[in-house]
Design an enzyme around this catalytic site. Structure first.
Site, PDB file in Angstrom:
ATOM      1  N   HIS A  58       9.163   5.222  -1.714  1.00 39.15           N
ATOM      2  CA  HIS A  58       8.121   6.531  -2.264  1.00 39.15           C
ATOM      3  C   HIS A  58       9.234   7.696  -1.439  1.00 39.15           C
ATOM      4  CE1 HIS A  58       4.149   8.657  -2.165  1.00 39.15           C
ATOM      5  NE2 HIS A  58       5.968   9.650  -1.470  1.00 39.15           N
ATOM      6  N   HIS A  60      10.214  11.365  -3.127  1.00 46.22           N
ATOM      7  CA  HIS A  60      11.007  12.697  -4.012  1.00 46.22           C
ATOM      8  C   HIS A  60      12.307  13.116  -3.716  1.00 46.22           C
ATOM      9  CE1 HIS A  60       5.990  13.265  -4.449  1.00 46.22           C
ATOM     10  NE2 HIS A  60       6.036  12.872  -3.200  1.00 46.22           N
ATOM     11  N   GLN A 153       1.328  16.470 -10.588  1.00 46.45           N
ATOM     12  CA  GLN A 153       1.341  17.182  -8.619  1.00 46.45           C
ATOM     13  C   GLN A 153       0.232  17.693  -8.516  1.00 46.45           C
ATOM     14  OE1 GLN A 153       4.149  16.927  -5.235  1.00 46.45           O
ATOM     15  NE2 GLN A 153       1.522  17.871  -4.917  1.00 46.45           N
ATOM     16  N   HIS A 211      -0.381   8.757  -5.566  1.00 48.25           N
ATOM     17  CA  HIS A 211      -0.791   9.525  -4.168  1.00 48.25           C
ATOM     18  C   HIS A 211      -2.642   9.192  -4.174  1.00 48.25           C
ATOM     19  CE1 HIS A 211       3.285  11.069  -4.486  1.00 48.25           C
ATOM     20  NE2 HIS A 211       2.897  11.949  -3.715  1.00 48.25           N
ATOM     21  N   GLU A 214      -4.692  11.090  -0.001  1.00 54.39           N
ATOM     22  CA  GLU A 214      -3.758  12.213   1.545  1.00 54.39           C
ATOM     23  C   GLU A 214      -4.115  13.125   2.107  1.00 54.39           C
ATOM     24  OE1 GLU A 214       0.887  13.851   2.313  1.00 54.39           O
ATOM     25  OE2 GLU A 214       0.406  13.399   0.018  1.00 54.39           O
ATOM     26  N   ASP A 310       9.656   9.177   1.821  1.00 55.66           N
ATOM     27  CA  ASP A 310       8.109  10.571   0.843  1.00 55.66           C
ATOM     28  C   ASP A 310       9.508  11.793   1.113  1.00 55.66           C
ATOM     29  OD1 ASP A 310       6.725  11.657   1.024  1.00 55.66           O
ATOM     30  OD2 ASP A 310       5.677  12.233   1.573  1.00 55.66           O
TER      31      ASP A 310
END
Length: 427
Positions: A58, A60, A153, A211, A214, A310
């Site tokens: 995971h 970005h 997103q 996701h 969270e 992340d």
């Protein structure tokens, strides 16, 4: 037989010692003691740990190394980070993203990472991140497995063009379907987004990584829907829930119902210890919640858990150094995984467990596996985590692709040793 590469006298992750590993044509052909055949290159591991490469399930990469652009995250919160990323997206170019991402890949390889799953924002009608990351995937393919997730997103239903953009991204070659149900405007929209995305995955034969929850809100329970849809559509083993932080705030009775459902669905769980401990619990005074999901309980229930990193130096997280042993260490501490077995399992969480999440083929120090390996300045997985062990050598297809000198300290103290090796605390 003359091998291409022979590594002798290694320790392996499962505790075996004095093991030799022989490789040819990018494949591991033998794993056993006392291999006598010759090799073009022979390396004496000197009892150090030989591991498969680290796997980050995971990340970005489209935002990495963008710290301070166009401004800093003053509050350090998740929501300001999302807002800041929204400010950066229209300003950055495809070339900007590629330059940052390639540099991160260099750092990752040097730290022994061999595979990364990166979420790619599709809430940009130009799909700049998608275009950039597809090119990065092509460029790094000889030395790094890069799996891309189409990530809405701003919310699949919340953003008016996200659904169409996600389909375009998949048609361009993105590998995995992502989502963010807890960021939709209503719980009902979050539920709908999960159903839409899982049905799309079933129709296209793709994996899913969302996701999910969270949040510190114990009523954010989208993972329940994700598991249910996984079972309904026959997606077992192909779906991951990332973060799952609301689980740390749920009551125990509900969790006692939830855990067997996740296990039945063969759902993978991806906590992100560095970021979760940093961003969660921000509305708490004291006592303050830890932020990480219920790792020991998920593990005990038979759910496959892999730790992700992340972020690194981006709108959400100013720290990081592409080090999965940092991630494992934080997961160990926050999860109070303090038994010897649990500490060793934390090494699995950044290697074998995460490889299973990504569906990597030929992974591991096994005969017939790919000759992708890392030699660490440590003698076992626990010591590797404790020391954040130096990656002495990194191999891809049996070829050396990165090398770091061993860490030693020279002392100038009368009557004391002149050289200190951190991996040997007792003389």
């Amino acid at each position: 037989m003359n091998f291409d590469l022979l590594i002798k006298n290694a320790c392996l992750q499962d505790g075996r010692r004095n093991i030799d590993v022989a490789c040819s044509n990018g494949t591991i052909l033998a794993v056993r003691p006392n291999i006598e055949e010759s090799a073009s290159v022979t390396i004496d591991a000197q009892g150090q740990l030989l591991s498969p490469p680290f796997v980050d399930p995971h990340f970005h990469m489209d935002s990495t190394l963008s710290l301070g652009q166009p401004r800093m995250n003053i509050s350090g919160t998740l929501l300001e980070g999302i807002a800041l990323w929204g400010e950066l997206k229209p300003k950055q170019s495809v070339d900007d993203i590629i330059k940052r991402a390639i540099h991160y890949c260099d750092l990752a390889v040097a730290m022994g990472i061999g595979a990364i799953r990166s979420h790619v924002d599709v809430c940009d009608d130009e799909l700049k991140s998608v275009t950039a990351m597809l090119e990065v995937r092509r460029l790094v393919a000889p030395y790094l497995d890069l799996q891309l997730v189409a990530f809405p997103q701003d919310g699949l239903l919340r953003d008016p063009n996200a659904h169409a953009n996600l389909i375009r991204a998949l048609d361009m070659g993105v590998d995995v379907i992502g989502g963010i149900p807890h960021f939709e405007r209503t719980t009902q929209d979050g539920t709908s987004s999960i159903k839409i995305l899982c049905e799309l995955a079933a129709n296209r034969g793709l994996r899913v990584d969302m996701h999910c929850d969270e949040s510190d809100d114990p009523h954010s329970r989208h993972v329940e829907t994700l598991a249910s849809e996984t079972l309904r559509l026959g997606l077992q083993g192909r779906v991951a829930g990332s973060h799952l932080t609301s689980m740390h705030s749920m009551d125990n009775y509900y969790v006692s119902k939830l855990l067997p459902l996740l296990a039945e669905a063969e759902l993978h769980a991806i906590p992100n210890p560095l970021i979760n401990i940093m961003l969660q619990g921000r509305h708490d005074s004291y006592p303050k919640r830890r932020g990480q999901t219920r790792v020991p309980e998920l593990k005990a229930a038979g759910v496959n858990v892999g730790f992700g990193s992340d972020c690194m130096m981006d709108p959400w997280y100013s720290m990081g150094r592409a080090d999965m042993l940092d991630v494992a260490s934080m997961g160990l501490h926050v999860g109070q995984l303090s038994s010897r077995a649990d500490m060793a399992w934390c090494f699995d969480a950044v290697s074998y467990n995460s490889a299973a999440i990504m569906g990597l083929q030929g992974y591991g120090i096994v005969e017939g596996g790919q000759a992708n390996m890392v030699l660490l300045q440590a003698t076992d997985p626990i010591e590797a985590i404790r020391l954040k062990a130096t990656r002495l050598m990194v191999f891809r297809q049996a070829k050396l692709i990165a090398q770091t000198p061993a860490s030693h300290t020279k002392l100038e103290l009368p009557g004391r040793p002149s050289l200190i090796d951190p991996a040997k605390p007792l003389l």
